[in-house]
Every structure is written in structure tokens, then in C-alpha cells.
Design a protein around this motif. Structure first.
Motif, PDB file in Angstrom:
ATOM      1  N   SER A   1      -2.693   2.169 -12.135  1.00 47.76           N
ATOM      2  CA  SER A   1      -1.353   2.098 -11.562  1.00 47.76           C
ATOM      3  C   SER A   1      -0.860   0.661 -11.495  1.00 47.76           C
ATOM      4  CB  SER A   1      -1.359   2.719 -10.159  1.00 47.76           C
ATOM      5  OG  SER A   1      -0.115   2.525  -9.520  1.00 47.76           O
TER       6      SER A   1
ATOM      7  N   THR B   1       0.201  -0.509 -14.945  1.00 47.27           N
ATOM      8  CA  THR B   1       1.307   0.134 -15.647  1.00 47.27           C
ATOM      9  C   THR B   1       2.599   0.150 -14.849  1.00 47.27           C
ATOM     10  OG1 THR B   1       0.596   2.297 -14.791  1.00 47.27           O
ATOM     11  CG2 THR B   1      -0.268   1.616 -16.938  1.00 47.27           C
ATOM     12  N   ASP B   2       2.542   0.068 -13.537  1.00 44.77           N
ATOM     13  CA  ASP B   2       3.762   0.071 -12.734  1.00 44.77           C
ATOM     14  C   ASP B   2       4.427  -1.296 -12.849  1.00 44.77           C
ATOM     15  OD1 ASP B   2       5.742   0.110 -10.846  1.00 44.77           O
ATOM     16  OD2 ASP B   2       4.511   0.966  -9.247  1.00 44.77           O
TER      17      ASP B   2
ATOM     18  N   LYS C   1       6.630  -2.710 -11.215  1.00 48.18           N
ATOM     19  CA  LYS C   1       6.855  -3.380  -9.938  1.00 48.18           C
ATOM     20  C   LYS C   1       5.588  -4.040  -9.397  1.00 48.18           C
ATOM     21  CE  LYS C   1       9.569  -1.586  -6.819  1.00 48.18           C
ATOM     22  NZ  LYS C   1      10.639  -2.586  -6.858  1.00 48.18           N
ATOM     23  N   LYS C   2       4.429  -3.589  -9.915  1.00 46.66           N
ATOM     24  CA  LYS C   2       3.164  -4.150  -9.450  1.00 46.66           C
ATOM     25  C   LYS C   2       2.546  -5.123 -10.440  1.00 46.66           C
ATOM     26  CE  LYS C   2       1.947  -0.154  -6.577  1.00 46.66           C
ATOM     27  NZ  LYS C   2       0.947   0.904  -6.322  1.00 46.66           N
TER      28      LYS C   2
END
Length: 210
Positions: A50, A53-54, A56-57
Motif C-alpha cells: 500500500s 502504490t498509494d 499519497k503515501k
């Protein structure tokens, strides 16, 4: 036909059955431990996936600009003229200028800037600064507190939790306190006056894992 004084034949099979029971019990425990270990591994794998791939992160990417996360300019793009020479530090999150994605999905993405005279920077620090602006992770590598303190007289960064002190003029070298290593450095450059990411963090961001 079995005679009255014949010995029972079960003596040849009783012990193997006990062994079988212990073996089955051990096998079940092994399977349960393996399953538990696999579940934990999958959990952390999903978390890591996560984070990777996110958008925002994602950690700051080359070409990202920055948005002030606090102060008088909160919500505005960070430019050189917004950062007074001599400090204090300012705080911001990276923004993908193409998708307008603000990478504030993780506090580990928070970056602090200090604008210093270029002549005061060490050569290795000047090489990755943007016209005297240096950028570092805002997370202390000791226990993960926000590095928000500032000593104006010495131009040092201070973690308020355990008083770890860093020298922003020299790649955030540790000069006091329990921090085990410098703050990770983020290479910068300016594009049309905007502070922009020029490379990846110099080290892993966050507290030391024990």
C-alpha cells in the motif's frame, strides 16, 4: 481360537498409537504456527505494498513541489522567497504537480526546510541545497517525534521529545542527544523559484527499529 492363557496382542500396537497422537499434535502446532507466521507476513506485505502504490503515501518523487503544512503560508506552494534566510524552519508535504496529489498520506513524508547562507553550508550540504535551502525529514530517527524546535543563536534543529540536536549546515549531523543518526537529507533544486525535489531521501525515514 484364542485360548484362556494367551497374551493379548494389543501390546504390539498400543505404543505406536501414542506416538501417532503426539506426532499429530506436534504437526497441528507446526501448521498453526506456520499459518500465523504467514498471516503476519501477508499483513506487513499488504501494508508495504500500500505504501508503495498509494500516491499519497509515496515518498517525495523527483519533480515534486511542496505545499506548506503550517504557518502563515499554509496551503501555498513553497518558494525561495517564502523562506527567510537564517530560519526558522518551515514544514511542508510534497505535491505531484502533474496530478496535484498531495503526499500527506504518511507523516513520514513531512519535510522541514531551513534557508541558510550558502557560505555557511559544508560542501556536501551545499551540493544538495537549493540556493541555500536545505531539506530534511521532519521525523526524529530516535523515537519518531516531530523535529520542531529551533535554536536561532546556533541555527540548530532540536527534537522536543529527548533534546536530540542536529546541525542543518552539515547534513543534519547529530551534535547532541540520543538520536542514533542524522536526519535523512532530501536533495533539492529550484524551478521557477519553487523548491523542488531533486532526489530521494539519503536514508530510511523514521525511528530506528529495535
Amino acid at each position: 481360537m484364542r485360548r484362556a492363557n494367551d497374551q493379548p496382542e494389543e501390546s504390539n500396537t498400543a505404543h505406536p498409537c501414542k506416538d501417532c497422537y503426539a506426532s499429530r499434535l506436534l504437526s497441528r502446532r507446526t501448521v498453526l504456527k506456520s499459518a500465523l507466521g504467514l498471516g503476519v507476513s501477508l499483513h506487513f506485505a499488504r501494508v508495504a505494498d500500500s505504501a508503495e502504490t498509494d500516491p499519497k503515501k509515496l515518498r517525495p518523487q523527483i519533480g515534486d513541489v511542496f505545499i506548506f503544512s503550517s504557518g502563515d503560508h499554509q496551503g501555498q506552494v513553497v518558494t525561495i522567497r517564502d523562506l527567510p534566510e537564517g530560519g526558522p524552519p518551515a514544514f511542508a508535504y510534497p505535491l505531484d504537480p502533474k496530478t496535484q496529489t498531495l503526499r500527506d498520506g504518511s507523516r513520514l513524508n513531512r519535510v522541514l526546510f531551513v534557508h541558510l547562507a550558502q557560505t555557511e553550508l559544508t560542501d556536501p550540504t551545499r551540493a544538495v541545497a537549493a540556493e541555500g535551502v536545505v531539506g530534511y525529514s521532519a521525523i526524529c530517527p530516535h523515537t519518531g517525534c516531530d523535529v520542531s524546535g529551533w535554536k536561532a543563536e546556533t541555527q540548530h534543529l532540536v527534537c522536543p521529545c529527548h533534546a536530540s540536536t542536529f546541525d542543518p549546515k552539515d547534513r543534519a549531523r547529530v551534535i547532541g542527544g540520543p538520536a542514533p543518526r542524522p536526519l535523512p537529507l532530501l536533495p533539492l533544486r529550484t524551478v521557477d523559484g519553487k523548491v523542488t525535489v531533486a532526489g530521494a531521501f539519503s536514508a530510511r525515514v523514521g525511528a530506528e527499529q529495535k
